[in-house]
Write a protein that holds these residues in place. Structure first.
Motif, mmCIF file in Angstrom:
data_model
loop_
_atom_site.group_PDB
_atom_site.id
_atom_site.type_symbol
_atom_site.label_atom_id
_atom_site.label_comp_id
_atom_site.label_asym_id
_atom_site.label_seq_id
_atom_site.Cartn_x
_atom_site.Cartn_y
_atom_site.Cartn_z
ATOM 1 N N ARG A 261 38.519 32.789 51.321
ATOM 2 C CA ARG A 261 39.381 33.135 52.461
ATOM 3 C C ARG A 261 40.836 32.731 52.189
ATOM 4 O O ARG A 261 41.775 33.415 52.623
ATOM 5 N N ALA A 262 41.027 31.622 51.470
ATOM 6 C CA ALA A 262 42.386 31.224 51.089
ATOM 7 C C ALA A 262 43.016 32.280 50.182
ATOM 8 O O ALA A 262 44.232 32.532 50.261
ATOM 9 N N CYS A 263 42.200 32.911 49.338
ATOM 10 C CA CYS A 263 42.704 33.985 48.478
ATOM 11 C C CYS A 263 43.115 35.201 49.312
ATOM 12 O O CYS A 263 44.121 35.861 49.014
ATOM 13 N N PHE A 264 42.344 35.495 50.362
ATOM 14 C CA PHE A 264 42.739 36.579 51.278
ATOM 15 C C PHE A 264 44.143 36.316 51.818
ATOM 16 O O PHE A 264 44.996 37.212 51.845
ATOM 17 N N GLU A 265 44.359 35.076 52.268
ATOM 18 C CA GLU A 265 45.650 34.725 52.860
ATOM 19 C C GLU A 265 46.754 34.710 51.814
ATOM 20 O O GLU A 265 47.890 35.127 52.073
ATOM 21 N N ALA A 266 46.433 34.237 50.621
ATOM 22 C CA ALA A 266 47.449 34.098 49.571
ATOM 23 C C ALA A 266 47.924 35.445 49.047
ATOM 24 O O ALA A 266 49.127 35.631 48.794
ATOM 25 N N PHE A 267 47.002 36.401 48.885
ATOM 26 C CA PHE A 267 47.344 37.633 48.170
ATOM 27 C C PHE A 267 47.186 38.903 48.996
ATOM 28 O O PHE A 267 47.480 39.992 48.507
ATOM 29 N N GLY A 268 46.697 38.778 50.224
ATOM 30 C CA GLY A 268 46.573 39.947 51.087
ATOM 31 C C GLY A 268 47.936 40.577 51.339
ATOM 32 O O GLY A 268 48.900 39.886 51.688
ATOM 33 N N GLY A 269 48.062 41.891 51.150
ATOM 34 C CA GLY A 269 49.320 42.583 51.373
ATOM 35 C C GLY A 269 50.361 42.345 50.301
ATOM 36 O O GLY A 269 51.517 42.753 50.460
ATOM 37 N N SER A 270 49.991 41.690 49.193
ATOM 38 C CA SER A 270 50.944 41.407 48.117
ATOM 39 C C SER A 270 50.999 42.578 47.135
ATOM 40 O O SER A 270 50.334 43.600 47.310
ATOM 41 N N ARG A 271 51.787 42.414 46.086
ATOM 42 C CA ARG A 271 51.899 43.448 45.052
ATOM 43 C C ARG A 271 50.651 43.546 44.194
ATOM 44 O O ARG A 271 50.490 44.485 43.422
ATOM 45 N N TRP A 272 49.735 42.589 44.336
ATOM 46 C CA TRP A 272 48.569 42.508 43.465
ATOM 47 C C TRP A 272 47.428 43.402 43.941
ATOM 48 O O TRP A 272 47.157 43.481 45.139
ATOM 49 N N GLN A 273 46.772 44.055 42.978
ATOM 50 C CA GLN A 273 45.447 44.626 43.213
ATOM 51 C C GLN A 273 44.465 43.520 42.849
ATOM 52 O O GLN A 273 44.365 43.131 41.676
ATOM 53 N N VAL A 274 43.769 42.970 43.817
ATOM 54 C CA VAL A 274 42.916 41.795 43.617
ATOM 55 C C VAL A 274 41.459 42.225 43.523
ATOM 56 O O VAL A 274 40.962 42.981 44.372
ATOM 57 N N VAL A 275 40.783 41.731 42.485
ATOM 58 C CA VAL A 275 39.338 41.891 42.353
ATOM 59 C C VAL A 275 38.729 40.509 42.524
ATOM 60 O O VAL A 275 39.013 39.599 41.726
ATOM 61 N N LEU A 276 37.923 40.337 43.561
ATOM 62 C CA LEU A 276 37.345 39.023 43.876
ATOM 63 C C LEU A 276 35.828 39.108 43.792
ATOM 64 O O LEU A 276 35.196 39.900 44.488
ATOM 65 N N SER A 277 35.258 38.272 42.929
ATOM 66 C CA SER A 277 33.804 38.182 42.789
ATOM 67 C C SER A 277 33.316 36.920 43.488
ATOM 68 O O SER A 277 33.730 35.810 43.137
ATOM 69 N N THR A 278 32.446 37.085 44.479
ATOM 70 C CA THR A 278 31.982 35.935 45.264
ATOM 71 C C THR A 278 30.749 35.261 44.676
ATOM 72 O O THR A 278 30.418 34.147 45.066
ATOM 73 N N THR A 361 42.354 25.447 48.022
ATOM 74 C CA THR A 361 42.321 26.227 49.273
ATOM 75 C C THR A 361 43.704 26.314 49.930
ATOM 76 O O THR A 361 43.807 26.621 51.114
ATOM 77 N N ASP A 362 44.739 26.052 49.161
ATOM 78 C CA ASP A 362 46.118 26.124 49.657
ATOM 79 C C ASP A 362 46.715 27.476 49.247
ATOM 80 O O ASP A 362 47.057 27.674 48.079
ATOM 81 N N PRO A 363 46.851 28.430 50.173
ATOM 82 C CA PRO A 363 47.348 29.761 49.798
ATOM 83 C C PRO A 363 48.707 29.730 49.102
ATOM 84 O O PRO A 363 48.940 30.481 48.146
ATOM 85 N N LYS A 364 49.605 28.863 49.566
ATOM 86 C CA LYS A 364 50.936 28.784 48.954
ATOM 87 C C LYS A 364 50.837 28.340 47.505
ATOM 88 O O LYS A 364 51.500 28.904 46.621
ATOM 89 N N ARG A 365 49.988 27.349 47.239
ATOM 90 C CA ARG A 365 49.802 26.857 45.870
ATOM 91 C C ARG A 365 49.207 27.949 44.981
ATOM 92 O O ARG A 365 49.638 28.138 43.837
ATOM 93 N N LEU A 366 48.242 28.675 45.496
ATOM 94 C CA LEU A 366 47.628 29.752 44.715
ATOM 95 C C LEU A 366 48.665 30.812 44.360
ATOM 96 O O LEU A 366 48.729 31.276 43.210
ATOM 97 N N ARG A 367 49.485 31.210 45.324
ATOM 98 C CA ARG A 367 50.524 32.219 45.070
ATOM 99 C C ARG A 367 51.507 31.733 44.012
ATOM 100 O O ARG A 367 51.880 32.476 43.092
ATOM 101 N N GLU A 368 51.946 30.490 44.147
ATOM 102 C CA GLU A 368 52.938 29.953 43.214
ATOM 103 C C GLU A 368 52.429 29.980 41.777
ATOM 104 O O GLU A 368 53.162 30.368 40.846
#
Length: 412
Positions: A261-278, A361-368
């Motif tokens: 869910r932190a990845c959703f917040e970090a990269f949702g709507g960003s320039r990235w095409q994200v592939v997430l395997s749960t 689980t820190d969206p800002k840290r993941l983005r950085e």
């Protein structure tokens, strides 16, 4: 020529061995695996014979294995030890049941994973020409990983650790008294060495490579290159897009909906095409609606995705790490267990990526971290230079050739 394979029943341990089995069979050898039932189809798919072992030996199904990951932090060796000690104790109790069936195989060579204690037992008792197949780093008492294991049991132990350690020591003592094999202790439980030891890691990635002699063959990744069935995965969505792959692997330790869910917040709507395997432990639907720029699946065709990826946010498992380096993709390693912590350190030391041990689980840290790895100069160039080290070991073909030569010498 007949080979028997004994591996820890876990996907990360079984999968790297299968290309070696396929190579052996292609060269006229016979290969038989002793594993739990969930691997029967994989074994038969490469043309090998499958023999079942007790279902209780499956690590994924063991009590406590699925609760190792603590909320917000990875598992430490101390967290893991009660499960591992109990696993080894049960394996040693079960091992004598295999003695006569395996003797009747009349095999020429036995190949075992150092973490598969019943394979180690059979090698010692039957005195067949035996080789080890480590699915990660070579481990000795003085190796970085060996030291971490030893240090993990220092300090006040939990009651669960005391009980499981006592069970392991008692099982090892019984084996010692009955069969004369060396006793098993926390300091030697994963450091079995034979006259031939296959290491599917590039020598340059092994932190203490200079301490291993010619008995240790660093063959690099055994399952690459290979074709992959993408099924209904929409690979076409990745073409021309800056792709970010996110996966914490296949073990119960990836049961981290908070991270996803932190990845959703970090990269949702960003320039990235994200592939997430749960992974199989978290249903994608349980995470809620994924952002439109996400593809969320329980499993993804990782190699096909890596062909498009610019960054891989991974747990640092050896298979995933080598697949990324093979494809020239920089990594952010968020280790979920201590061995992966060593890999994260090596990735950082060699300039192949970044280590993420806090702020998972820190969206800002993941983005950085992702943006830093993608935009700063040098990362991609160093990974490209390291590709040669990943590919030069010879992989499954070299491992199979070494096994055939070794087994033939044992028959002479």
């Amino acid at each position: 020529m007949k080979f028997l394979f004994f591996l820890m029943p876990a996907q990360g341990h079984v999968t790297p061995s299968l290309p070696i089995a396929r190579e052996l069979i292609a060269r006229g050898a016979e290969v038989t695996y002793y594993l739990t039932d969930e691997y029967a189809s994989s074994v038969r798919r490469v043309g090998a014979t499958f023999r079942p072992v007790d279902a209780s030996l499956s690590l994924d199904e063991r009590e406590g294995a699925s609760t190792l990951a603590k909320h917000g932090s990875p598992a430490s060796f101390k967290d893991m030890m009660p499960v591992m000690f109990r696993f080894l104790a049960d394996g040693m109790r079960y091992a004598p049941e295999l003695l006569e069936p395996v003797r009747a195989e009349a095999a020429d060579c036995l190949v075992y994973d150092p973490m598969c204690v019943w394979g180690r037992f059979l090698a010692g008792v039957l005195r067949l020409p035996s080789a080890t197949f480590s699915t990660s780093y070579a481990v000795g008492p003085q190796s970085p990983l060996g030291k971490r294991i030893a240090e993990s049991v220092r300090g006040p132990p939990s009651l669960a650790m005391v009980r499981s350690l006592a069970a392991m020591l008692w099982s090892g003592e019984r084996i010692h008294r009955r069969y004369g094999l060396p006793r098993l202790f926390p300091t030697n439980m994963f450091s079995a060495n034979e006259a031939l030891n296959l290491i599917p890691v590039p020598r340059r990635l092994q932190p203490d490579a200079d301490t291993y002699d010619s008995r240790f063959l660093f063959v690099g990744p055994t399952g690459l290159p290979r074709e992959e069935d993408v099924g209904d995965f929409p690979v076409q969505r990745l073409a021309g897009q800056p792709t970010l792959l996110i996966s914490l692997g296949t073990t119960p330790l990836n049961r981290r909906p908070d991270f996803f869910r932190a990845c959703f917040e970090a990269f949702g709507g960003s320039r990235w095409q994200v592939v997430l395997s749960t992974g199989k432990w978290v249903e994608p639907a349980s995470l809620g609606a994924a952002p439109p720029n996400f593809i969320v699946r329980s499993s993804v065709p990782q190699l096909a995705v890596l062909e498009h990826a610019r960054v891989f946010l991974t747990h640092g498992g050896m298979n995933s790490t080598l697949e990324a380096l093979w494809h020239g993709v920089p990594l952010i390693a968020a280790p979920q267990m201590p061995e992966q912590g060593l890999t994260a350190e090596r990735i950082a030391e060699l300039g192949l990526g970044l280590s993420l041990t806090e702020g998972l689980t820190d969206p800002k840290r993941l983005r950085e971290l992702v943006e830093r790895l993608d935009t700063e100069p040098g990362w991609r160039e160093r990974v490209a230079q390291f590709q040669g080290a990943v590919r030069e070991g010879g992989g499954a073909a070299r491992a199979a050739e070494a096994l055939l030569t070794f087994a033939s010498a044992g028959k002479a």
